[in-house]
Design a protein around this motif. Sequence first.
Motif, PDB file in Angstrom:
ATOM      1  N   GLU A  83       3.222   0.065  -0.912  1.00 47.47           N
ATOM      2  CA  GLU A  83       4.235  -0.176  -1.933  1.00 47.47           C
ATOM      3  C   GLU A  83       4.508  -1.667  -2.085  1.00 47.47           C
ATOM      4  O   GLU A  83       4.651  -2.176  -3.202  1.00 47.47           O
ATOM      5  CB  GLU A  83       5.522   0.574  -1.592  1.00 47.47           C
ATOM      6  CG  GLU A  83       6.307   0.914  -2.835  1.00 47.47           C
ATOM      7  CD  GLU A  83       7.629   1.577  -2.536  1.00 47.47           C
ATOM      8  OE1 GLU A  83       7.747   2.187  -1.451  1.00 47.47           O
ATOM      9  OE2 GLU A  83       8.525   1.482  -3.374  1.00 47.47           O
ATOM     10  N   PRO A  94       9.246   5.476   0.950  1.00 53.30           N
ATOM     11  CA  PRO A  94       8.040   4.925   0.323  1.00 53.30           C
ATOM     12  C   PRO A  94       7.679   5.685  -0.947  1.00 53.30           C
ATOM     13  O   PRO A  94       7.623   6.897  -0.957  1.00 53.30           O
ATOM     14  CB  PRO A  94       6.958   5.066   1.379  1.00 53.30           C
ATOM     15  CG  PRO A  94       7.533   5.836   2.473  1.00 53.30           C
ATOM     16  CD  PRO A  94       8.998   5.895   2.326  1.00 53.30           C
ATOM     17  N   SER A  95       7.468   4.927  -1.990  1.00 54.10           N
ATOM     18  CA  SER A  95       7.309   5.500  -3.302  1.00 54.10           C
ATOM     19  C   SER A  95       5.994   5.016  -3.879  1.00 54.10           C
ATOM     20  O   SER A  95       5.934   3.970  -4.513  1.00 54.10           O
ATOM     21  CB  SER A  95       8.498   5.034  -4.153  1.00 54.10           C
ATOM     22  OG  SER A  95       8.634   5.809  -5.287  1.00 54.10           O
ATOM     23  N   VAL A  96       4.939   5.787  -3.600  1.00 55.22           N
ATOM     24  CA  VAL A  96       3.625   5.416  -4.133  1.00 55.22           C
ATOM     25  C   VAL A  96       3.085   6.606  -4.902  1.00 55.22           C
ATOM     26  O   VAL A  96       3.664   7.687  -4.874  1.00 55.22           O
ATOM     27  CB  VAL A  96       2.649   5.042  -2.999  1.00 55.22           C
ATOM     28  CG1 VAL A  96       3.134   3.831  -2.239  1.00 55.22           C
ATOM     29  CG2 VAL A  96       2.440   6.208  -2.060  1.00 55.22           C
ATOM     30  N   TYR A  97       1.981   6.421  -5.588  1.00 55.30           N
ATOM     31  CA  TYR A  97       1.429   7.502  -6.398  1.00 55.30           C
ATOM     32  C   TYR A  97       0.442   8.286  -5.545  1.00 55.30           C
ATOM     33  O   TYR A  97      -0.722   7.921  -5.410  1.00 55.30           O
ATOM     34  CB  TYR A  97       0.781   6.943  -7.664  1.00 55.30           C
ATOM     35  CG  TYR A  97       1.745   6.091  -8.466  1.00 55.30           C
ATOM     36  CD1 TYR A  97       1.440   4.777  -8.800  1.00 55.30           C
ATOM     37  CD2 TYR A  97       2.982   6.596  -8.873  1.00 55.30           C
ATOM     38  CE1 TYR A  97       2.326   3.993  -9.511  1.00 55.30           C
ATOM     39  CE2 TYR A  97       3.875   5.807  -9.576  1.00 55.30           C
ATOM     40  CZ  TYR A  97       3.546   4.514  -9.896  1.00 55.30           C
ATOM     41  OH  TYR A  97       4.430   3.732 -10.594  1.00 55.30           O
ATOM     42  N   GLU A  98       0.952   9.389  -4.983  1.00 53.15           N
ATOM     43  CA  GLU A  98       0.206  10.132  -3.973  1.00 53.15           C
ATOM     44  C   GLU A  98      -1.170  10.588  -4.418  1.00 53.15           C
ATOM     45  O   GLU A  98      -2.079  10.654  -3.608  1.00 53.15           O
ATOM     46  CB  GLU A  98       0.988  11.379  -3.535  1.00 53.15           C
ATOM     47  CG  GLU A  98       1.909  11.173  -2.353  1.00 53.15           C
ATOM     48  CD  GLU A  98       3.271  10.731  -2.801  1.00 53.15           C
ATOM     49  OE1 GLU A  98       3.416  10.510  -4.016  1.00 53.15           O
ATOM     50  OE2 GLU A  98       4.170  10.618  -1.963  1.00 53.15           O
ATOM     51  N   ASP A  99      -1.278  10.959  -5.684  1.00 52.88           N
ATOM     52  CA  ASP A  99      -2.526  11.574  -6.102  1.00 52.88           C
ATOM     53  C   ASP A  99      -3.596  10.563  -6.502  1.00 52.88           C
ATOM     54  O   ASP A  99      -4.714  10.930  -6.828  1.00 52.88           O
ATOM     55  CB  ASP A  99      -2.245  12.533  -7.273  1.00 52.88           C
ATOM     56  CG  ASP A  99      -3.231  13.686  -7.303  1.00 52.88           C
ATOM     57  OD1 ASP A  99      -3.544  14.166  -8.396  1.00 52.88           O
ATOM     58  OD2 ASP A  99      -3.707  14.077  -6.210  1.00 52.88           O
ATOM     59  N   LEU A 100      -3.226   9.287  -6.497  1.00 52.41           N
ATOM     60  CA  LEU A 100      -4.200   8.241  -6.823  1.00 52.41           C
ATOM     61  C   LEU A 100      -4.609   7.527  -5.534  1.00 52.41           C
ATOM     62  O   LEU A 100      -3.857   7.496  -4.567  1.00 52.41           O
ATOM     63  CB  LEU A 100      -3.580   7.228  -7.797  1.00 52.41           C
ATOM     64  CG  LEU A 100      -3.098   7.791  -9.141  1.00 52.41           C
ATOM     65  CD1 LEU A 100      -2.391   6.707  -9.936  1.00 52.41           C
ATOM     66  CD2 LEU A 100      -4.260   8.334  -9.944  1.00 52.41           C
ATOM     67  N   MET A 139       1.657  -3.072  -3.977  1.00 52.22           N
ATOM     68  CA  MET A 139       1.769  -2.807  -5.408  1.00 52.22           C
ATOM     69  C   MET A 139       2.722  -3.799  -6.060  1.00 52.22           C
ATOM     70  O   MET A 139       2.499  -4.288  -7.168  1.00 52.22           O
ATOM     71  CB  MET A 139       2.279  -1.375  -5.633  1.00 52.22           C
ATOM     72  CG  MET A 139       1.219  -0.331  -5.371  1.00 52.22           C
ATOM     73  SD  MET A 139       1.897   1.293  -5.096  1.00 52.22           S
ATOM     74  CE  MET A 139       2.442   1.764  -6.713  1.00 52.22           C
ATOM     75  N   LYS A 177       2.122   3.589   3.825  1.00 59.13           N
ATOM     76  CA  LYS A 177       2.683   3.776   2.493  1.00 59.13           C
ATOM     77  C   LYS A 177       3.649   2.641   2.165  1.00 59.13           C
ATOM     78  O   LYS A 177       3.685   2.143   1.029  1.00 59.13           O
ATOM     79  CB  LYS A 177       3.416   5.114   2.396  1.00 59.13           C
ATOM     80  CG  LYS A 177       2.517   6.310   2.222  1.00 59.13           C
ATOM     81  CD  LYS A 177       3.349   7.577   1.991  1.00 59.13           C
ATOM     82  CE  LYS A 177       2.451   8.803   2.029  1.00 59.13           C
ATOM     83  NZ  LYS A 177       3.200  10.055   2.121  1.00 59.13           N
ATOM     84  N   LEU A 220      -3.313  -0.221 -10.838  1.00 59.50           N
ATOM     85  CA  LEU A 220      -2.339   0.193 -11.843  1.00 59.50           C
ATOM     86  C   LEU A 220      -1.184  -0.784 -11.918  1.00 59.50           C
ATOM     87  O   LEU A 220      -0.511  -0.924 -12.937  1.00 59.50           O
ATOM     88  CB  LEU A 220      -1.819   1.587 -11.464  1.00 59.50           C
ATOM     89  CG  LEU A 220      -1.385   2.483 -12.590  1.00 59.50           C
ATOM     90  CD1 LEU A 220      -1.783   3.904 -12.244  1.00 59.50           C
ATOM     91  CD2 LEU A 220       0.107   2.427 -12.746  1.00 59.50           C
ATOM     92  N   SER A 221      -0.948  -1.466 -10.776  1.00 61.11           N
ATOM     93  CA  SER A 221       0.188  -2.367 -10.728  1.00 61.11           C
ATOM     94  C   SER A 221      -0.126  -3.731 -11.316  1.00 61.11           C
ATOM     95  O   SER A 221       0.745  -4.591 -11.391  1.00 61.11           O
ATOM     96  CB  SER A 221       0.648  -2.528  -9.269  1.00 61.11           C
ATOM     97  OG  SER A 221       0.846  -1.261  -8.685  1.00 61.11           O
ATOM     98  N   LYS A 271      -6.675   8.685  -0.824  1.00 64.90           N
ATOM     99  CA  LYS A 271      -5.539   9.056  -1.669  1.00 64.90           C
ATOM    100  C   LYS A 271      -4.263   8.610  -0.958  1.00 64.90           C
ATOM    101  O   LYS A 271      -4.067   8.861   0.219  1.00 64.90           O
ATOM    102  CB  LYS A 271      -5.507  10.576  -1.888  1.00 64.90           C
ATOM    103  CG  LYS A 271      -6.547  11.041  -2.854  1.00 64.90           C
ATOM    104  CD  LYS A 271      -6.046  12.211  -3.697  1.00 64.90           C
ATOM    105  CE  LYS A 271      -7.138  12.585  -4.689  1.00 64.90           C
ATOM    106  NZ  LYS A 271      -6.808  13.526  -5.673  1.00 64.90           N
ATOM    107  N   GLU A 315      -6.504   2.606  -6.827  1.00 63.01           N
ATOM    108  CA  GLU A 315      -5.923   2.906  -8.132  1.00 63.01           C
ATOM    109  C   GLU A 315      -4.456   2.531  -8.179  1.00 63.01           C
ATOM    110  O   GLU A 315      -3.957   2.026  -9.187  1.00 63.01           O
ATOM    111  CB  GLU A 315      -6.101   4.397  -8.462  1.00 63.01           C
ATOM    112  CG  GLU A 315      -7.536   4.749  -8.796  1.00 63.01           C
ATOM    113  CD  GLU A 315      -7.768   6.248  -8.841  1.00 63.01           C
ATOM    114  OE1 GLU A 315      -6.962   7.003  -8.258  1.00 63.01           O
ATOM    115  OE2 GLU A 315      -8.767   6.669  -9.440  1.00 63.01           O
TER     116      GLU A 315
END
Lengths: 386, 300, 245
Positions: free
Chosen positions: C156, C89-95, C159, C152, C103-104, C143, C99
Amino acid sequence: MSAKAMQRKSMAPWNFINRHALTILAVLLLVVIPLSLESFRLGLAAKYLSFGFCAVGIVLIWGYGGILSLGQGVFFGLGSYMMAMFLKLEAAANADSSSSTALSAFFGQAGLPDFMAWNSVEKLPWWWEPFHYVGFTIPAILIIPALVAFVLAYVNFRKRVGPVYFSIITLALAGIMAIVIIGQQGYTGGINGITDFKTFMGMDLDQDRAKVIMYYVTAVLLLLTVIIGRFILKSRLGKVLVAIRDREDRVRFSGYDPAMFKAFVFSVAALFSAIGGAMFSLQVGLASPSLVGIVPSIEMVIYAAVGGRLSLIGAVYGTLVVSYAKTFFSENFVQYWLYFIGLLFIVVVMFLPGGLASLMEKLRLGKKQAETLKTPVGKNLETGSQ
Amino acid sequence: MNFDMLAMQAFTGLSVFTILMLMALGLAIVFGLMGVINMAHGELMAMGAYTTYGTAILFEHYFPNFMGVYFLIGIVLAFCVTFAFGYVLERGLIRFLYQRPLDTMLATWGLSLILQQTYRQFISPKEVEVPTVSWLQGAWQVTDTLSFPLSRIFIIGLAIVTSASVYFLLFKTRWGLRIRAVTQNRTISGAVGINTERVDAFTFALGCGLAGIAGSSFTMLASTGPVTGQSYIVDTFIVVVFGGVENLLGTIASAFIMGQMQSWFEYFMSGSMARASILLLVIIVLYFRPNGLFASKVRR
Amino acid sequence: MSTEILSVSDLTVSFDGFKAVDNLSLFVEKDELRCVIGPNGAGKTTLLDMICGKTKPSSGSIKFKGNELTKTTEYKITRAGVGRKFQTPSVYEDLTVWENLELSYPKQRGIAAALFFKSTPEINERVNQVAQEMYLKDELDTKAGTLSHGQKQWLEIGMLLMQEPELLLLDEPVAGMSARERDLTAELLNRISKGRSIILIEHDMEFVRKIAHRVTVLHQGKVLSEGSMDQVQNDPKVIETYLGL
């Protein structure tokens, strides 16, 4: 009172500070400092603030963009030298206002900066000419360093140069610039830099009144950079930047071009540094290669690191603290300065990666919660790996 | 340009090559094998130089009759001192910063500042020179007009011996096998019983020890001062990065190219412009080959 | 032919001499859900890597809606309408989840646009909607790094949905999920496959059976068999390779 309420009450002052951090900084810079320092110390404070511009930029690109620039001195230097060139030409034109420029008039080359006369440079180089005009100088300071930075960064990031290599490139550039400036004595003043200016657009720079005005201008501009930085970070661009920092590859698959975004913030940081450099020249009265090379560039990073690499406001405090320490040591215990700053680097990196700002967070949220905020969740700040 | 000049240039290039190679070998091990950027590497070279200087003083006082051999002892001692220091450094600082190369750069930069000041304060703020060794003085008179300084020839020899030893260590011994295993696959290495922490410490210490040897040998060519390290580090980095970090042979090839470039550039332009040009060239090369000139083709 | 959205022709890529994908041809229709299965090392992930631009092929062509993708860079391929979901799983951990989704949103992805981007009610509506579909309605302010593995994965996919791709590339979307999560995901995928084409890599055959329209079996970088799940399962070549699918 319940335990939680008591906790909340004790944290209230810290919450207040956090929410009004910018106002507090503004009050400090615009009211407290000018009122409590006499002219000489105020000049020092102004000098420190000019370095603060670089630190704010570094927070943007390093803390939020994952780009460690070890060459901000390049842009600081560009701004500083461009302003110096303008000031020097103004001084040279008023040949009767200083003995050294009178000297060059004596050599039959009126209007030529003294160091050029000393180095047997007969004619003003063509690239000095435009700096006769403030209408060229100011825009040049705002545009040229940022443009250079943008191109440099974009070209490299498009090629997907890694963060380590890019840092080394910035390091190399700082080294090159310092070497070239020192080597081309006739055109740049060499190792002594460009000094001995008297007026800016007719205003006598030595007078106290001018110094005070300069200080306020610097402080206001610095606060402006913090505001601009905040705007960028709060915007979508800022979020994309954080995403790029943590997972650059993934961001491409969200449809963004990371090279563009990174190049953009890098050029913003360069712009800030250049403004800082220009203000430096105005206030300290010189442009010098000792602020352009590798050592000063790396020192600028420590300002941001001490303040907290994720905090724009922290960068200002960090700069003030470290710069003040430098002055303190050089006035009292010269030989201990390097120990101090060396240790500072190590300690901050090892134990306080979030700088003073993270200390604030700890106090505000209570130690436990702040642990999770020290560095971004689950992410390695630099490599993007877990 | 006559033959003599050509030969002299080539020799100088060869000499610079071996010097760069000695310096770069240590950094290549630390940076290339471990991914650690040690900004204090230059100060470690200085440490080696100062150790040799200390050995010279010691011999002058206690064994004045053996001044002929002090230098060789000095080199060995330099290795030991810097090796030990490197070991302690890895255990005390570096190992906490693996996976954080940018932070490592900053922390080791801080260390380099501390070391510089230590040298300035406790040894001497001025540059020190080692007493010349009698059998290394003078030059090898090849022809009437062509002579190669013995000291440089010695360094060439030392560089060859050192590189050969490192090669032997890395590829023909069990320790070398362990080092290579850990750098290639840490998890599995640990799983088959290799003490990865000890290997890390040893590898880093080895890199530092090599820096010590390099610094020690330079005492024959130039004096040593608190900031000598800084003047060496940039060149060293350039060589390693230029050559491609993962490949020790690449480092050697890179050192050779750099050595030649430096000697030829300096022939044609002033010292400072030559350096600036080389730095610029490196930046350009890095643009086209971000992993270095000799990096193996990156997968995907 | 006019309903074909993706055509892969004679695609080859080799790494240091090893041919991960070998002269592979594959055609996907609009609104089709194609499952790609095969033993490990068959070239499935590499195929997806090449379609989305992560890897450049040595030879061959990939045409998406008539546009050649092999010479295009990733973010442009994404903007053209291809969405990729990765194995881990590839997500933006800090957002936050919000968000990540916002963002997507597939508009205003240039610098100036991103700097002055303002969220509109439509965008907010859409984010809420997608979060709802992904079972993440209650986690919008969390987050992303603190979500569970399964969440997650859903984020993804969410997104990706925000990006409104016409072609979705999913790499083992249910890996690491519990049985219940798998069921929910199957439901989800069936819902979202309306109106878009999906290429899905999976190992769980029950899962594949539930959702696939057509199945392609890869082996050693080549297509071994292709057809409906039943056809493929009864193909002697496949049985031989898998020894008891």
